[in-house]
Design a protein around this motif. Structure first.
Motif, PDB file in Angstrom:
ATOM      1  N   LEU A  44       0.841  -1.197   0.000  1.00 18.70           N
ATOM      2  CA  LEU A  44       0.000   0.000   0.000  1.00 18.70           C
ATOM      3  C   LEU A  44       0.874   1.244   0.000  1.00 18.70           C
ATOM      4  N   ASP A  45       0.509   2.170  -0.841  1.00 12.51           N
ATOM      5  CA  ASP A  45       1.317   3.372  -0.977  1.00 12.51           C
ATOM      6  C   ASP A  45       0.879   4.430   0.042  1.00 12.51           C
ATOM      7  N   ILE A  46       1.074   4.097   1.301  1.00  8.08           N
ATOM      8  CA  ILE A  46       0.721   5.037   2.389  1.00  8.08           C
ATOM      9  C   ILE A  46       1.962   5.143   3.269  1.00  8.08           C
ATOM     10  N   SER A  47       2.254   6.341   3.753  1.00  3.82           N
ATOM     11  CA  SER A  47       3.435   6.499   4.604  1.00  3.82           C
ATOM     12  C   SER A  47       3.145   5.978   6.014  1.00  3.82           C
ATOM     13  N   PRO A  48       4.119   5.290   6.627  1.00  2.00           N
ATOM     14  CA  PRO A  48       3.930   4.840   8.018  1.00  2.00           C
ATOM     15  C   PRO A  48       3.721   6.002   8.995  1.00  2.00           C
ATOM     16  N   ASP A  49       3.989   7.242   8.546  1.00  2.00           N
ATOM     17  CA  ASP A  49       3.774   8.410   9.414  1.00  2.00           C
ATOM     18  C   ASP A  49       2.328   8.905   9.350  1.00  2.00           C
ATOM     19  N   ASN A  50       1.574   8.412   8.362  1.00  2.00           N
ATOM     20  CA  ASN A  50       0.222   8.927   8.157  1.00  2.00           C
ATOM     21  C   ASN A  50      -0.787   8.102   8.973  1.00  2.00           C
TER      22      ASN A  50
END
Ligand code: AMP
Ligand code: GLY
Length: 428
Positions: A44-50
């Protein structure tokens, strides 16, 4: 069960592979994952910071368990946010992740609860003169450590006062580690051999996985700069059954209890980096997560249901029988980009990545482009041999044989992974 793994390294590829063996896994997601994890689940193209997007995803996909790989999201409180949203998570809250986030916290905890570690003193950046005075009469070598997270680079071994003075200036005046170096630990140098022990705990009960040995330095025979880890093997014969009991009695069990008594219940993998000294095992550092590359060597040695193990921890009731050591051994050799741990180039094609018997190639810094797999990081691959017998010499030769068929421009690896154990097993 639907599982989401946070992270993108070799460790997360190894976690995903072990989870994928579980009969109760229905779907696996990685956030963001890497080229290797694509064959196990969905990246998944989501940042672990989000954190907001992670929560929304967990709700919309009805994720049953989140496994957090790296320290940063743990220290930043991702596990807290997930738990607040009633999502089961493997990994400690930020208050328990302090054990890795601030060495001053870990050291004071160990002092308070008599957990064996190196003697130390602590100074902050307003105490430059006091620290310099301390260094004048200190015993060398000694170790200076930045208190905060410094990407594995915050530990400097100083052989004499000149090196120590320079290090002090680098940290307090030049601020090379920024605010992570606002406080320092000056620690006694411990002589001995190192081992990594992973305790899987629900905050009260625990089980230990087979002990491993990391290879932190870039060069053969432990020379050159410190890295994230250039290879690992497991089980480490250094940790005999007798020593394992001592480690658990003197270090693992008291630390888990200490964290509970301090109101910082630790749920997840407590990583004890140990020095086996002539006085017994002492703690070099604690981490609040699985180690990398050790995880790549340790997990393939487990039989049973790894997902059940992690899920049982996440719901607060450790299932001590979910997994067991299979009896074999593993050697993981990291293939890195030339220049690492300093600057390096990326974007080179990787060839020779075929499956072979007894070999798992874990991906770390790789990416896919136009059907090719390219280098995309410092540590690129973890080439891991896994065999059914406890024969590290054979496992080493299988790993290096597989590695000799893999190529990318500037490929670099150590040639001596596991030699310490092969050359002198059972020395304790
Ligand atoms: P750390 O980042 O805390 O794991 O430290 C990196 C490496 O520095 C360790 O793996 C050890 O090899 C070395 N080290 C750290 N603390 C000490 C110590 N007190 N005595 C000897 N070596 C140490
Ligand atoms: N291999 C060392 C670490 O994971 O911190």
């Amino acid at each position: 069960m639907k599982v989401l793994v946070i992270g993108s390294g070799g460790r997360e590829h190894a976690l995903g592979r072990q989870l994928s063996i579980s009969p109760s896994l229905t779907r696996l997601f990685f956030l963001p994952g890497n080229t290797g994890t694509k064959s196990l689940g969905k990246n998944l193209d989501i940042s672990p910071d989000n954190f907001d997007d992670i929560i929304s995803l967990c709700k919309s996909e009805k994720i049953d368990l989140v496994v957090i790989g790296p320290e940063k999201p743990l220290v930043d409180g991702l596990a807290d946010v997930l738990r607040k949203n009633s999502i089961a998570v493997f990994g400690p809250d930020a208050s328990a992740a302090e054990i890795e986030a601030h060495k001053s916290f870990a050291k004071s905890l160990m002092k308070k609860y008599n957990i064996p570690s190196a003697d130390y003193v602590e100074f902050d950046s307003t105490q430059l003169e006091m620290a310099a005075k301390y260094l004048e009469s200190a015993k060398y070598p000694l170790v200076i450590k930045a208190d905060g997270l410094a990407a594995g680079k915050g530990v400097i071994i100083c052989s004499n006062i000149n090196e120590a003075d320079q290090t002090l200036e680098q940290l307090f005046v030049n601020r090379i580690f920024g605010s992570a170096g606002d406080k320092i630990i000056i620690e006694e140098f411990m002589e001995g051999e190192e081992a990594s022990v992973f305790a899987i705990t629900d905050g009260s009960d625990y089980i230990c996985l087979p002990a491993a040995q990391d290879h932190k330095r870039i060069g053969d025979n432990d020379t050159g700069k410190n890295t994230g880890g250039m290879g690992a093997y497991a089980p480490a014969p250094l940790i005999t059954n007798k020593l394992q009991l001592i480690v658990e009695e003197q270090i693992i069990a008291p630390t888990i209890k200490a964290m509970k008594d301090e109101g910082r219940i630790f749920v997840g993998c407590l990583y004890a980096g140990l020095m086996i000294t002539s006085e017994g095992p002492k703690v070099v550092e604690f981490n609040c997560r699985f180690g990398d590359p050790e995880t790549q060597a340790v997990l393939p040695l487990l039989e049973g249901d790894f997902l059940e193990l992690l899920h049982s921890v996440a719901i607060g009731k450790l299932n001590k029988n979910a997994v067991a050591y299979s009896g074999g051994c593993a050697v993981c050799v990291v293939a890195a980009s030339s220049g690492y741990p300093d600057a390096y180039q990326t974007g080179f094609e990787i060839t020779g990545l075929t499956d072979s018997e007894n070999i798992i190639v874990f991906h770390a810094g790789t990416k896919e482009s136009e059907g090719k797999i390219l280098t995309a990081g410092g540590r690129v691959l973890g080439v891991t041999s896994v065999i059914g017998q406890n024969d590290l010499a054979r496992a080493k030769s299988i790993a290096y044989d597989a590695l000799s068929k893999i190529y990318f421009e500037g490929i670099y690896y150590r040639t001596d992974i596991a030699d310490r154990a092969i050359k002198k097993p059972n020395q304790i």
